[in-house]
Scaffold this active site. Structure first.
Site, mmCIF file in Angstrom:
data_model
loop_
_atom_site.group_PDB
_atom_site.id
_atom_site.type_symbol
_atom_site.label_atom_id
_atom_site.label_comp_id
_atom_site.label_asym_id
_atom_site.label_seq_id
_atom_site.Cartn_x
_atom_site.Cartn_y
_atom_site.Cartn_z
ATOM 1 N N ARG A 129 0.842 -1.187 0.000
ATOM 2 C CA ARG A 129 0.000 0.000 0.000
ATOM 3 C C ARG A 129 0.882 1.243 0.000
ATOM 4 O O ARG A 129 1.990 1.233 0.540
ATOM 5 C CB ARG A 129 -0.973 0.027 1.179
ATOM 6 C CG ARG A 129 -0.350 0.114 2.560
ATOM 7 C CD ARG A 129 0.020 1.501 3.002
ATOM 8 N NE ARG A 129 0.349 1.523 4.424
ATOM 9 C CZ ARG A 129 1.107 2.438 5.030
ATOM 10 N NH1 ARG A 129 1.699 3.382 4.311
ATOM 11 N NH2 ARG A 129 1.320 2.389 6.319
ATOM 12 N N GLU A 152 -6.545 7.298 7.608
ATOM 13 C CA GLU A 152 -5.419 8.087 8.144
ATOM 14 C C GLU A 152 -4.867 9.042 7.088
ATOM 15 O O GLU A 152 -4.443 10.155 7.399
ATOM 16 C CB GLU A 152 -4.324 7.132 8.622
ATOM 17 C CG GLU A 152 -3.126 7.852 9.160
ATOM 18 C CD GLU A 152 -2.086 6.904 9.731
ATOM 19 O OE1 GLU A 152 -2.458 5.792 10.162
ATOM 20 O OE2 GLU A 152 -0.914 7.284 9.733
ATOM 21 N N ARG A 208 -5.450 5.503 0.609
ATOM 22 C CA ARG A 208 -4.526 4.385 0.781
ATOM 23 C C ARG A 208 -4.777 3.482 -0.414
ATOM 24 O O ARG A 208 -5.877 2.915 -0.538
ATOM 25 C CB ARG A 208 -4.759 3.655 2.107
ATOM 26 C CG ARG A 208 -4.225 4.405 3.341
ATOM 27 C CD ARG A 208 -2.743 4.354 3.418
ATOM 28 N NE ARG A 208 -2.163 5.142 4.492
ATOM 29 C CZ ARG A 208 -1.930 4.686 5.715
ATOM 30 N NH1 ARG A 208 -2.274 3.455 6.053
ATOM 31 N NH2 ARG A 208 -1.356 5.471 6.634
ATOM 32 N N CYS A 226 0.959 11.198 9.316
ATOM 33 C CA CYS A 226 1.910 10.673 10.311
ATOM 34 C C CYS A 226 3.320 10.749 9.719
ATOM 35 O O CYS A 226 3.530 10.272 8.598
ATOM 36 C CB CYS A 226 1.589 9.242 10.668
ATOM 37 S SG CYS A 226 2.751 8.533 11.860
ATOM 38 N N THR A 232 5.787 8.974 10.147
ATOM 39 C CA THR A 232 6.407 7.666 9.871
ATOM 40 C C THR A 232 6.142 7.232 8.432
ATOM 41 O O THR A 232 6.839 6.358 7.920
ATOM 42 C CB THR A 232 5.850 6.567 10.797
ATOM 43 O OG1 THR A 232 4.440 6.401 10.529
ATOM 44 C CG2 THR A 232 6.074 6.899 12.254
ATOM 45 N N ARG A 253 3.985 0.669 2.539
ATOM 46 C CA ARG A 253 4.261 -0.495 3.374
ATOM 47 C C ARG A 253 3.951 -1.717 2.548
ATOM 48 O O ARG A 253 2.814 -1.905 2.083
ATOM 49 C CB ARG A 253 3.407 -0.481 4.654
ATOM 50 C CG ARG A 253 3.859 -1.522 5.652
ATOM 51 C CD ARG A 253 3.152 -1.370 6.985
ATOM 52 N NE ARG A 253 1.917 -2.111 7.017
ATOM 53 C CZ ARG A 253 1.819 -3.407 7.320
ATOM 54 N NH1 ARG A 253 2.909 -4.102 7.619
ATOM 55 N NH2 ARG A 253 0.638 -4.016 7.348
ATOM 56 N N ARG A 283 4.607 -7.368 12.490
ATOM 57 C CA ARG A 283 3.312 -7.001 13.065
ATOM 58 C C ARG A 283 2.460 -8.259 13.185
ATOM 59 O O ARG A 283 2.745 -9.290 12.563
ATOM 60 C CB ARG A 283 2.547 -6.019 12.155
ATOM 61 C CG ARG A 283 3.142 -4.627 12.065
ATOM 62 C CD ARG A 283 2.226 -3.659 11.281
ATOM 63 N NE ARG A 283 2.850 -2.337 11.146
ATOM 64 C CZ ARG A 283 2.253 -1.268 10.599
ATOM 65 N NH1 ARG A 283 1.018 -1.366 10.133
ATOM 66 N NH2 ARG A 283 2.888 -0.119 10.510
ATOM 67 N N GLU A 334 -1.772 -3.113 12.506
ATOM 68 C CA GLU A 334 -0.961 -2.403 13.483
ATOM 69 C C GLU A 334 -1.523 -2.573 14.895
ATOM 70 O O GLU A 334 -2.737 -2.659 15.062
ATOM 71 C CB GLU A 334 -0.958 -0.926 13.109
ATOM 72 C CG GLU A 334 -0.003 -0.115 13.920
ATOM 73 C CD GLU A 334 0.094 1.291 13.394
ATOM 74 O OE1 GLU A 334 -0.862 1.769 12.750
ATOM 75 O OE2 GLU A 334 1.144 1.895 13.600
HETATM 76 P P1 ADP Z 1 -1.439 -0.350 6.924
HETATM 77 O O1 ADP Z 1 -0.681 -1.468 6.303
HETATM 78 O O2 ADP Z 1 -2.529 0.131 6.021
HETATM 79 O O3 ADP Z 1 -0.566 0.725 7.468
HETATM 80 P P2 ADP Z 1 -2.313 -2.223 8.992
HETATM 81 O O4 ADP Z 1 -0.983 -2.784 9.329
HETATM 82 O O5 ADP Z 1 -3.245 -1.917 10.111
HETATM 83 O O6 ADP Z 1 -2.273 -0.866 8.194
HETATM 84 O O7 ADP Z 1 -3.019 -3.293 7.989
HETATM 85 C C1 ADP Z 1 -4.259 -2.924 7.431
HETATM 86 C C2 ADP Z 1 -5.019 -4.171 7.028
HETATM 87 O O8 ADP Z 1 -4.292 -4.866 5.997
HETATM 88 C C3 ADP Z 1 -5.190 -5.172 8.171
HETATM 89 O O9 ADP Z 1 -6.500 -5.716 8.083
HETATM 90 C C4 ADP Z 1 -4.194 -6.251 7.864
HETATM 91 O O10 ADP Z 1 -4.649 -7.505 8.326
HETATM 92 C C5 ADP Z 1 -4.147 -6.225 6.356
HETATM 93 N N1 ADP Z 1 -2.876 -6.703 5.810
HETATM 94 C C6 ADP Z 1 -1.658 -6.122 5.947
HETATM 95 N N2 ADP Z 1 -0.724 -6.845 5.308
HETATM 96 C C7 ADP Z 1 -1.370 -7.912 4.726
HETATM 97 C C8 ADP Z 1 -0.958 -9.025 3.931
HETATM 98 N N3 ADP Z 1 0.326 -9.199 3.554
HETATM 99 N N4 ADP Z 1 -1.904 -9.917 3.532
HETATM 100 C C9 ADP Z 1 -3.206 -9.751 3.880
HETATM 101 N N5 ADP Z 1 -3.663 -8.719 4.632
HETATM 102 C C10 ADP Z 1 -2.753 -7.814 5.052
HETATM 103 N N1 DAR Z 2 0.031 5.919 16.927
HETATM 104 C C1 DAR Z 2 1.164 6.439 16.220
HETATM 105 C C2 DAR Z 2 1.360 5.678 14.903
HETATM 106 C C3 DAR Z 2 2.690 5.531 14.377
HETATM 107 C C4 DAR Z 2 2.802 4.782 13.065
HETATM 108 N N2 DAR Z 2 1.555 4.168 12.584
HETATM 109 C C5 DAR Z 2 0.675 4.814 11.770
HETATM 110 N N3 DAR Z 2 0.933 5.998 11.274
HETATM 111 N N4 DAR Z 2 -0.457 4.208 11.490
HETATM 112 C C6 DAR Z 2 2.339 6.332 17.179
HETATM 113 O O1 DAR Z 2 2.958 7.369 17.424
HETATM 114 O O2 DAR Z 2 2.570 5.242 17.700
#
Ligand code: ADP
Ligand code: DAR
Length: 345
Positions: free
Chosen positions: A115, A214, A218, A260, A262, A269, A298, A303
């Site tokens: 993404r 966010e 995305r 954010c 980050t 990501r 993760r 997250e």
């Molecule tokens: P982001 O990647 O958008 O920063 P998250 O880590 O919260 O946020 O992931 C968002 C959604 O994408 C979650 O439901 C997670 O389970 C899903 N997800 C992330 N990586 C994968 C993957 N490799 N395969 C399937 N689902 C994924």
């Molecule tokens: N809650 C913020 C998130 C940091 C990175 N993750 C994001 N942007 N979704 C923190 O300061 O932990």
């Protein structure tokens, strides 16, 4: 309005905000506001209210990163190892020669997802956007998403039109953002929820776009298995197509600008959900390999989640100061190293 005073951070607040917000910097910035009326108080609210924040600060607009540079610059340098004088380069042109799948036998990688975050060039970021502006973002996105090449064609669903069951199923199937994130709530990113929010996806749910979570967009490519190259190629095609009808917020210094810090730079990501039962029992070796390859671990529900079984979300940790192609190559090499170690036991 109660006076805005220097935060009384509890000892369990380990955020970069606490590490770098000195009383001098606070006194220098506390009375300032951007042209979108975004203040230091709003920027740090999430990190003050959530002591478990890792970073603890959000930008309300591009201007925040310059007006509040005395606090943003040291945080960006610490997190990204990227100085105030560095510049960022983007590269979303997949190399001609396709990289092979790091898990050809399909024994380890369940799924791959890549993404990027994007925000509109003529809008404030989510923490400072008005209701009308956020609805305009949704309107422009839903129009742009109607003009995509065949493989990407699909439908936009407003969050307010989804039943709780439909929404929950999309979340559980990893397609949709969760609601009610407390970090985003404190940052003002959940205002007017669910108005202006939604999800686009193609028929196969291999291409999705989240609107006004966010970030304002995305843009997501995902599929079962470990063909990282195919997932990246689809994402690049989608971003290229959307860039023809939407202008995204970016700068030479910070790359694609996000709420954010980050996510600055590539705002990308790239992750795999991967089964590593043997490495799960050898956290020392697991972490050694992920550290060497700048990878983050993760839980599989996103997250701030933990995995109940030895399946992990492994993704690039870096976002800024490296190109998208370099990050994908780095993920590929890191995943190969993890699989080879898993096989060696
Ligand atoms: P982001 O990647 O958008 O920063 P998250 O880590 O919260 O946020 O992931 C968002 C959604 O994408 C979650 O439901 C997670 O389970 C899903 N997800 C992330 N990586 C994968 C993957 N490799 N395969 C399937 N689902 C994924
Ligand atoms: N809650 C913020 C998130 C940091 C990175 N993750 C994001 N942007 N979704 C923190 O300061 O932990």
């Amino acid at each position: 309005m109660p006076d805005f005073k220097f935060p009384d951070f509890p000892d369990n607040n380990k955020s970069l905000l606490r590490k770098y917000l000195t009383e001098d910097i606070f006194n220098q910035l506390a009375g300032l506001k951007t042209s979108n009326n975004f203040t230091l108080e709003k920027a740090i609210k999430s990190g003050v209210e959530n002591p478990d924040s890792g970073v603890g600060i959000y930008a309300g607009d591009a201007e925040s990163y310059t007006l509040f540079a005395p606090i943003f610059d040291p945080i960006i340098e610490d997190y990204h190892k990227f100085t105030a004088s560095d510049s960022h380069n983007s590269d979303m042109k997949p190399p001609e020669a396709a990289w092979s799948n790091p898990d050809k036998e399909g024994k380890y990688i369940l799924s791959t997802r890549i993404r990027v975050g994007r925000n509109l060039a003529d809008m404030p970021l989510g923490p400072a956007i008005s209701t009308a502006q956020r609805n305009e973002v949704e309107n422009r996105a839903s129009i742009a998403l109607m003009n995509l090449p065949d493989e990407l064609k699909g439908r936009y669903y407003r969050l307010s039109n989804l039943s709780d069951e439909e929404r929950q199923k999309l979340v559980e199937d990893h397609f949709l953002f969760k609601s009610g994130d407390r970090f985003l709530e404190s940052a003002g990113l959940n205002r007017d929820w669910p108005e202006g929010r939604g999800i686009f996806h193609n028929t196969d749910k291999t291409f999705l776009v989240w609107v006004n979570e966010e970030d304002q967009l995305r843009i997501i490519s995902m599929q079962m298995g470990g063909d990282i190259f195919e997932v990246f190629s689809r994402l690049c095609k989608a971003v290229d197509s959307l860039s023809k009808s939407m202008s995204f917020l970016q700068s030479k210094h910070l790359g694609y600008i996000t709420s954010c810090p980050t996510n600055l730079g590539t705002a990308m990501r790239a992750s795999v959900h991967i089964k590593l039962p043997k490495l799960a029992d050898r956290q020392d070796l697991f972490k050694k390999i992920t550290d060497e390859h700048y990878l983050q671990i993760r839980g599989i529900h996103g997250e701030h989640t933990e995995s109940a079984e030895p399946i992990f979300d492994i993704s690039n940790k870096r976002r800024l100061g490296v190109t998208e192609v370099e990050l994908i190559r780095g993920l590929y090499d890191g995943i190969l190293a993890l699989i080879n170690k898993e096989k060696s036991f």
